[in-house]
Design a protein around this motif. Sequence first.
Motif, PDB file in Angstrom:
ATOM      1  N   GLN A 158       5.403  21.576   3.034  1.00 41.11           N
ATOM      2  CA  GLN A 158       5.018  21.877   1.661  1.00 41.11           C
ATOM      3  C   GLN A 158       4.583  20.625   0.916  1.00 41.11           C
ATOM      4  O   GLN A 158       3.549  20.605   0.250  1.00 41.11           O
ATOM      5  N   THR A 159       5.376  19.579   1.060  1.00 40.73           N
ATOM      6  CA  THR A 159       5.035  18.337   0.385  1.00 40.73           C
ATOM      7  C   THR A 159       3.706  17.797   0.879  1.00 40.73           C
ATOM      8  O   THR A 159       2.853  17.380   0.092  1.00 40.73           O
ATOM      9  N   LEU A 196       0.857  19.849  -0.568  1.00 35.81           N
ATOM     10  CA  LEU A 196       0.584  19.610  -1.982  1.00 35.81           C
ATOM     11  C   LEU A 196      -0.044  18.227  -2.199  1.00 35.81           C
ATOM     12  O   LEU A 196      -0.932  18.064  -3.035  1.00 35.81           O
ATOM     13  N   LEU A 197       0.425  17.246  -1.426  1.00 38.52           N
ATOM     14  CA  LEU A 197      -0.187  15.917  -1.519  1.00 38.52           C
ATOM     15  C   LEU A 197      -1.665  15.996  -1.174  1.00 38.52           C
ATOM     16  O   LEU A 197      -2.516  15.352  -1.787  1.00 38.52           O
ATOM     17  N   ARG A 198      -1.935  16.798  -0.168  1.00 37.32           N
ATOM     18  CA  ARG A 198      -3.306  16.912   0.288  1.00 37.32           C
ATOM     19  C   ARG A 198      -4.162  17.637  -0.752  1.00 37.32           C
ATOM     20  O   ARG A 198      -5.299  17.246  -1.014  1.00 37.32           O
ATOM     21  N   LEU A 199      -3.594  18.659  -1.367  1.00 36.94           N
ATOM     22  CA  LEU A 199      -4.318  19.355  -2.433  1.00 36.94           C
ATOM     23  C   LEU A 199      -4.670  18.375  -3.541  1.00 36.94           C
ATOM     24  O   LEU A 199      -5.755  18.413  -4.117  1.00 36.94           O
ATOM     25  N   ALA A 200      -3.752  17.470  -3.822  1.00 33.88           N
ATOM     26  CA  ALA A 200      -3.988  16.520  -4.903  1.00 33.88           C
ATOM     27  C   ALA A 200      -4.914  15.394  -4.456  1.00 33.88           C
ATOM     28  O   ALA A 200      -5.088  14.427  -5.171  1.00 33.88           O
ATOM     29  N   GLY A 201      -5.483  15.519  -3.268  1.00 32.77           N
ATOM     30  CA  GLY A 201      -6.533  14.594  -2.875  1.00 32.77           C
ATOM     31  C   GLY A 201      -6.092  13.436  -1.995  1.00 32.77           C
ATOM     32  O   GLY A 201      -6.849  12.499  -1.788  1.00 32.77           O
ATOM     33  N   THR A 202      -4.869  13.486  -1.471  1.00 33.01           N
ATOM     34  CA  THR A 202      -4.451  12.415  -0.573  1.00 33.01           C
ATOM     35  C   THR A 202      -5.173  12.565   0.765  1.00 33.01           C
ATOM     36  O   THR A 202      -5.224  13.661   1.308  1.00 33.01           O
ATOM     37  N   ASP A 203      -5.710  11.449   1.263  1.00 30.59           N
ATOM     38  CA  ASP A 203      -6.395  11.510   2.549  1.00 30.59           C
ATOM     39  C   ASP A 203      -5.395  11.773   3.664  1.00 30.59           C
ATOM     40  O   ASP A 203      -4.299  11.230   3.658  1.00 30.59           O
ATOM     41  N   PRO A 252      -4.359  26.679   1.612  1.00 34.57           N
ATOM     42  CA  PRO A 252      -4.675  26.328   0.234  1.00 34.57           C
ATOM     43  C   PRO A 252      -3.554  26.663  -0.743  1.00 34.57           C
ATOM     44  O   PRO A 252      -3.487  26.087  -1.814  1.00 34.57           O
ATOM     45  N   LEU A 261       5.456   4.916   1.482  1.00 33.26           N
ATOM     46  CA  LEU A 261       5.917   6.242   1.906  1.00 33.26           C
ATOM     47  C   LEU A 261       6.792   6.122   3.139  1.00 33.26           C
ATOM     48  O   LEU A 261       7.861   6.734   3.222  1.00 33.26           O
ATOM     49  N   GLY A 274       0.828  -1.212   0.000  1.00 33.25           N
ATOM     50  CA  GLY A 274       0.000   0.000   0.000  1.00 33.25           C
ATOM     51  C   GLY A 274       0.855   1.252   0.000  1.00 33.25           C
ATOM     52  O   GLY A 274       2.066   1.195   0.221  1.00 33.25           O
ATOM     53  N   PRO A 275       0.231   2.398  -0.261  1.00 29.81           N
ATOM     54  CA  PRO A 275       0.972   3.661  -0.332  1.00 29.81           C
ATOM     55  C   PRO A 275       1.574   4.081   1.007  1.00 29.81           C
ATOM     56  O   PRO A 275       2.694   4.596   1.035  1.00 29.81           O
ATOM     57  N   VAL A 332      -4.081   8.614   5.190  1.00 30.22           N
ATOM     58  CA  VAL A 332      -2.934   7.923   4.585  1.00 30.22           C
ATOM     59  C   VAL A 332      -1.628   8.554   5.066  1.00 30.22           C
ATOM     60  O   VAL A 332      -0.686   7.859   5.445  1.00 30.22           O
TER      61      VAL A 332
END
Lengths: 566, 271
Positions: free
Chosen positions: A474-475, A478-485, A561, A389, A384-385, A488
Amino acid sequence: MSNLLRLTWRLLKGGGRQGLLGSSLTIVAVAVSTALLLFAVAVNFAFAGRADRGAWRHPVPAKGEARAVEALHIDFLGDRPITVVDVAVLEPGVAPPRGLSRLPMPGEVAISPALAGEPALRGRYPGKIVGTIGDEGLVHPGELVAVVGHAPGDAAVSAKWKGDYRLGQSATKVADFTGAPSSDAVAYRFLAIIASVFMVVPLLVFGGAAARLTVARRDRRLASLRLVGATPGQVVAMTVAEAVITAFAGAVLGLALYAVAIPPLTQVEITGGTWFTSDMWPGVLPIAAVLLAVPLLVGLSAVVGLRRVVVSPLGVARRETPPGMRFIRVVVLLAILAVVPAMGMGVSVGVVAVVLGSAFLALNLVGPWVVGVIGRVTARTARGPARLLAGRRLVDDPRSAWRTVSGVALTGFVAGFIGLLTPPTDLDVGSDKATAWLLQDIRTGTVVVLAVSFLVAIVSSGITAASSVLDRRQTYALLRLAGTDLAVLDKARRLETLIPLVVMGGGSIATGMFCAAPFARLGVSAAGALTLLICVAAGFAGVIAAGALSRPLLRSVTTDPAPRPD
Amino acid sequence: MSQIVLEGRDLKKSFGPTVALAGVDFVVHRGEAVAIMGPSGSGKSTLLHCLAGIMRPDSGEVHLLGQRIDTLGERKRSALRRTRFGFVFQFGQLLPELPADENVALPLMLGDVPRAQAVQQARSWFGPLGLAGMEGRRPGELSGGQAQRVAIARALATRPAVVFADEPTGALDQATGHDTMRLLVDATRRNDASLVVVTHDPEVARWCDRVVEVRDGRILTGPPHTGYVTPAGLPNAGYATTVAPSYTGHVPAPQVPQESPRGWRPEAGER
Ligand SMILES: Nc1ncnc2c1ncn2[C@@H]1O[C@H](COP(=O)(O)OP(=O)(O)O)[C@@H](O)[C@H]1O
Ligand SMILES: [Mg+2]
C-alpha cells in the motif's frame, strides 16, 4: 473450536490474490527447507550405512576362541582401488560376512559384480569363483572387492601389513566377520555431522523466516480481530492452525522435491564411489519425524512472531517505534567466541559441534542488533531519499532486514570456516593415495555444503524480498501515485539489502575464520582463498538477483491505481 | 475568469463492461477549490486519477497550464505528479518508518533538494498546521487527524499547482474531519494552489468555491453550487475560531518561500 478452524480456513482462502501469493511463498520456502533438511539428515544415515556395510572387512581380534583369520589390503587398477580380503577358516561353520552366502575355501574367490565385469582384472585373483558379493556388503555401487580363500598357514593370512595403515590391515584371528567400522569411516561420519550442523542451522533460521512470513501478512487482520474482541488464545490458535496447515503442505512438497533430487545426489563421489539410492533414503521413521517437526517448528515460530499482536492489539495496528534491542546479544556472541581458542584437535566431536552451532546461532542473534546500528548510521548520514528510506527501514524493522541477508551472512560464516580449512590443491601427496582421497573428499564435501547453504540463502533472500514488497504494497503504491520513481523505490530496496549484507557478510566470514583457526594446520591456501572469493561473489550476485526478481512484483503492486488496505 | 490551470475534455474511461467515465468536461481555475460529490461507484476517483495523470483516459484530453499531459509517457507523468501535483489520500500515505518531518521532506528530497534544506522547509509547515512538536513522531504515534495534517503538509511542500484529495477525511470522525478539511482548503488557497477534493460531506463541500456532482460517470448539469462561498475569500470566517481554534489565521509565514512567488501569504482581509 470447529468455528475457529472454519474461520482460519476462510482467512487462508480469502486472502485474495496477494494473500494466495503470500501463502505460496511460504509453501515454497518450507518445501525448500524440508528438502534440504531431509538431505542433511540423509547424509548422516548415508555415511553410517557405508560404515556398517564396510565393517566386515576390518577384523577385530577375537577375545575368546578364534574361528577364522582375516587380512585386508588395497590393490590398485590405475587409480581405482580394489579391496582384497584374504580369509582362512579355522573352524568350519563360521558365518560368512554380510553380502556373501558362503565363505570361499582355499582356491576359491568371491568377487563384487563390478570386479566380475572388469576385463582388465580377469585372472588377477585366481581361483574358482564361488559367489558374488551383494550390495549389503559393498561400501558403494561399483566397488571392486575380492574375497580370497586360503588355507590357515598361507602367507596371505599370516603376514603382517607393513604398508600405509589406511591401505591394509595385518592378518588377524577373529571370532566372526562382524568387524568394526574403519577409522576412516568414523572420521567421515564426524565430518558429516559438522556438515549437517552447517546446513541445519541456516535452515532453521530460514524456516522461522517462512513462518513469520505467514504471520506478517495476517498481522493487521489478526490485530483487527483482537480489536473486535477475539481472545489471545483464539488468535494464537488461528495463527498456529494456519501456519501449520501451510507448513505441512510445504513439507510434503519438500519430500517430493527431495525424492526427485535423490538420483542426481547419488552420483556425488565421495571416497572414489557413488551412493546407493537407499543411502539417500533415511527411512520411514526419520522422514515422518521431519514431516512432523517442520510444521511444529513453523507453528512455534509463528507464535513467537505473534507475541506482540497478542500482547497488545494496538502494537501492530498503530505501528509504534519498536523496542530497541539490547547489547546483551553481542555479549553472548563474544562469550561463545572466547571459548574457541581453547578448542583443538583433541576436543571431542560433540563439543566442537556444540560450539560451532552456538557461534552460528549467536551470530544470528547479533545480526538484527548490528542491522539496527547500521540503519541508524545510514539514516543519519543519508543525503538522498533512497538512502534515507533504506536507513529508516533498517531501524524500523532490523529483524526483517536481517532475515533477507541472514542466509548469505551465515553462509559467510561457513565459507570463512571452510575457506581456512580447505587443503591446497597443490599439496604434494606424492604416491600417498589415501591422503589424496581424503583431500579430494574434503573439497567435494565443501562444495556440497556451500552449495546447499547458498541455495538456502538465495531462496530465502528472494522470498523475504518478495514478501517485504507484499507487506508494504500500500505504501509503495501510494508513493508511486504521488510520483515517486520506481527507480528510487528499487534503489532503496537494494540498499536496504546491500548495506547489511556487506557489513554482516564480512563479519560472518571473519567469525567463521576465527572459529576455524584452532583446526587450521595447513594455513591459508590459495584454494581456500579462491573458495572464499567465489562464495562471496556468488552470494552477492545471488542476493541481488533474487531481489531483482521481486521487481516485477513491485511494479505490479504499484500499478493498481486505487490501492486499498486489506 | 481567472487562469485555467487544469482542464479535462470529454474524458471517457471503462473497466471492461463498467463505464466509469462517460464523457466528462472538467475545469479547474487557478487558486480555486472544487468539491466532487456523488454516490459511491459514480466515477469520482476515476475522474481524479485521470486528471492527475495516474490513469490514462480511454479518450479525451487533459491539459495542465495549456500543455497536454494525458499522452505523456509514464515517466513524464510520474515527474509531473511529483512536481506539479500534491496528493492527500484517505490514509496510509505516510511512510510508517519515517518521522513526520522526513515524511514531509521526502517529496522535496525526491526533487533533489538537499536533505538539511528539505527538512528545514518541511518543519516550517508544522507550526501553521497545528503540528508544533510533532516533527519527530512517527505516523503510528500520531492521531488520525494529525496524520492527515502531515499528509497535507507533504502535499503542499513541493508548491504544487493542484492538490488532489480523495476523501481525505473519510477515516476521521466528523469534528476532526471538518477541522482537517478546513485546514486543507485554507492552506491550498493561501499557497495559490488549486484543490480538487472528493467528499461525501455537504458541509465540507460548502467551503469550496464550487461543487461538481457526478452520477454514473457524468457530471450533473445544473446551477453550480456557490451559495455559501465568497468567490476568493474564506467561506465562513467565524468557523475557524470555533471549530479549529488552533488555526487562527495568524499564520507565521514559513521561513521557506522567500523566492517562491506562491508563498504562504497571511491575508490582510481576514479578521
Ligand atoms: N481498477 C478497476 N477495475 C475495475 N473496475 C473499476 C476499477 N476502478 C473503478 N472501477 C469501477 O468504476 C466505477 C467507478 O469507480 P470509482 O471511480 O472508484 O467510483 P467512486 O470513487 O465514485 O466511488 C465503479 O463501478 C467501479 O467498480
Ligand atoms: Mg472513490
